[in-house]
Write an enzyme that holds these catalytic residues in place. Structure first.
Site, PDB file in Angstrom:
ATOM      1  N   HIS A 157       0.853  -1.185   0.000  1.00  0.00           N
ATOM      2  CA  HIS A 157       0.000   0.000   0.000  1.00  0.00           C
ATOM      3  C   HIS A 157       0.893   1.241   0.000  1.00  0.00           C
ATOM      4  O   HIS A 157       2.086   1.163   0.332  1.00  0.00           O
ATOM      5  CB  HIS A 157      -0.919  -0.007   1.219  1.00  0.00           C
ATOM      6  CG  HIS A 157      -2.094  -0.922   1.063  1.00  0.00           C
ATOM      7  ND1 HIS A 157      -2.624  -1.641   2.102  1.00  0.00           N
ATOM      8  CD2 HIS A 157      -2.844  -1.237  -0.019  1.00  0.00           C
ATOM      9  CE1 HIS A 157      -3.652  -2.349   1.676  1.00  0.00           C
ATOM     10  NE2 HIS A 157      -3.800  -2.125   0.391  1.00  0.00           N
ATOM     11  N   GLY A 198      -3.030  -1.583  -8.012  1.00  0.00           N
ATOM     12  CA  GLY A 198      -3.994  -2.295  -7.173  1.00  0.00           C
ATOM     13  C   GLY A 198      -5.434  -1.846  -7.351  1.00  0.00           C
ATOM     14  O   GLY A 198      -6.319  -2.671  -7.626  1.00  0.00           O
ATOM     15  N   ASP A 240      -4.398  -6.221  -7.859  1.00  0.00           N
ATOM     16  CA  ASP A 240      -4.540  -7.238  -6.812  1.00  0.00           C
ATOM     17  C   ASP A 240      -5.293  -8.449  -7.355  1.00  0.00           C
ATOM     18  O   ASP A 240      -4.937  -9.593  -7.070  1.00  0.00           O
ATOM     19  CB  ASP A 240      -5.289  -6.673  -5.600  1.00  0.00           C
ATOM     20  CG  ASP A 240      -4.561  -5.513  -4.944  1.00  0.00           C
ATOM     21  OD1 ASP A 240      -3.336  -5.593  -4.787  1.00  0.00           O
ATOM     22  OD2 ASP A 240      -5.230  -4.525  -4.588  1.00  0.00           O
ATOM     23  N   ASP A 253      -1.383  -1.600   4.723  1.00  0.00           N
ATOM     24  CA  ASP A 253      -1.514  -0.501   5.673  1.00  0.00           C
ATOM     25  C   ASP A 253      -2.881  -0.648   6.327  1.00  0.00           C
ATOM     26  O   ASP A 253      -3.890  -0.208   5.769  1.00  0.00           O
ATOM     27  CB  ASP A 253      -1.383   0.845   4.972  1.00  0.00           C
ATOM     28  CG  ASP A 253      -1.358   2.012   5.936  1.00  0.00           C
ATOM     29  OD1 ASP A 253      -1.649   1.800   7.136  1.00  0.00           O
ATOM     30  OD2 ASP A 253      -1.039   3.124   5.514  1.00  0.00           O
ATOM     31  N   HIS A 274     -10.129  -0.571  -2.973  1.00  0.00           N
ATOM     32  CA  HIS A 274     -10.059  -1.891  -3.598  1.00  0.00           C
ATOM     33  C   HIS A 274      -9.971  -3.016  -2.557  1.00  0.00           C
ATOM     34  O   HIS A 274      -9.506  -4.108  -2.851  1.00  0.00           O
ATOM     35  CB  HIS A 274      -8.884  -1.951  -4.575  1.00  0.00           C
ATOM     36  CG  HIS A 274      -7.550  -1.677  -3.936  1.00  0.00           C
ATOM     37  ND1 HIS A 274      -7.195  -0.435  -3.494  1.00  0.00           N
ATOM     38  CD2 HIS A 274      -6.512  -2.487  -3.671  1.00  0.00           C
ATOM     39  CE1 HIS A 274      -5.981  -0.503  -2.970  1.00  0.00           C
ATOM     40  NE2 HIS A 274      -5.550  -1.735  -3.061  1.00  0.00           N
ATOM     41  N   ASP A 316     -10.813  -6.612  -3.458  1.00  0.00           N
ATOM     42  CA  ASP A 316      -9.775  -7.328  -4.208  1.00  0.00           C
ATOM     43  C   ASP A 316      -8.692  -7.849  -3.266  1.00  0.00           C
ATOM     44  O   ASP A 316      -8.171  -8.951  -3.442  1.00  0.00           O
ATOM     45  CB  ASP A 316      -9.142  -6.430  -5.271  1.00  0.00           C
ATOM     46  CG  ASP A 316     -10.086  -6.101  -6.405  1.00  0.00           C
ATOM     47  OD1 ASP A 316     -11.124  -6.775  -6.539  1.00  0.00           O
ATOM     48  OD2 ASP A 316      -9.783  -5.159  -7.163  1.00  0.00           O
ATOM     49  N   ARG A 376      -7.914 -14.546   0.508  1.00  0.00           N
ATOM     50  CA  ARG A 376      -8.717 -15.774   0.531  1.00  0.00           C
ATOM     51  C   ARG A 376      -8.136 -16.811  -0.414  1.00  0.00           C
ATOM     52  O   ARG A 376      -8.007 -17.988  -0.074  1.00  0.00           O
ATOM     53  CB  ARG A 376     -10.170 -15.469   0.155  1.00  0.00           C
ATOM     54  CG  ARG A 376     -11.090 -16.696   0.223  1.00  0.00           C
ATOM     55  CD  ARG A 376     -12.529 -16.336  -0.102  1.00  0.00           C
ATOM     56  NE  ARG A 376     -12.713 -15.917  -1.480  1.00  0.00           N
ATOM     57  CZ  ARG A 376     -12.803 -16.758  -2.512  1.00  0.00           C
ATOM     58  NH1 ARG A 376     -12.729 -18.046  -2.334  1.00  0.00           N
ATOM     59  NH2 ARG A 376     -12.984 -16.294  -3.728  1.00  0.00           N
TER      60      ARG A 376
END
Length: 120
Positions: free
Chosen positions: A8, A56, A61, A81, A88, A91, A97
């Site tokens: 980030h 991102g 991402d 962060d 986002h 994402d 996951r």
């Protein structure tokens, strides 16, 4: 070995410093770095070869998450962060996951990233 690196905005300098501290490992020919766009731009400027995806918020991402699902990406180092809002975030959660689903190691801070590098 393909390693995804993501940071980030508030963590990009920390990512570059981390890579510089472990240059000998990340410059090995058998390691390919893949990154989201802006992180990759800073990493490339620091002298590392990196395959850049989109930024991102523009889908980078998700592109890396797809590489995890396809079995291309072997490890993800994502300096998040947690104190900032990110548009986002869905994402980011999907990427995390998919790392869990496909049993891909995911470091989300400097301490865990250091452990991963020692394992390489």
């Amino acid at each position: 070995m393909e390693i995804a690196i993501i940071a980030h905005d508030g963590k990009k300098a920390e990512m570059v410093q981390f890579l510089n501290e472990h240059k000998a490992i990340f410059h090995q020919k058998n390691i390919t770095l893949v990154s989201t766009g802006t992180t990759g731009k800073k990493v490339k400027k620091a002298g590392f070869e990196v395959l850049r995806m989109l930024s991102g918020p523009l889908g980078g991402d998700a592109q890396i998450a797809a590489r995890v699902a396809e079995g291309k990406c072997n490890m993800v180092i994502f300096f998040r962060d947690p104190l900032e809002k990110h548009p986002h975030e869905p994402d980011v959660l999907m990427l995390m996951r998919l790392c869990d689903v496909h049993d891909v190691p995911l470091a989300t801070n400097l301490a865990s990233a250091e452990l991963f590098v020692k394992a390489i």
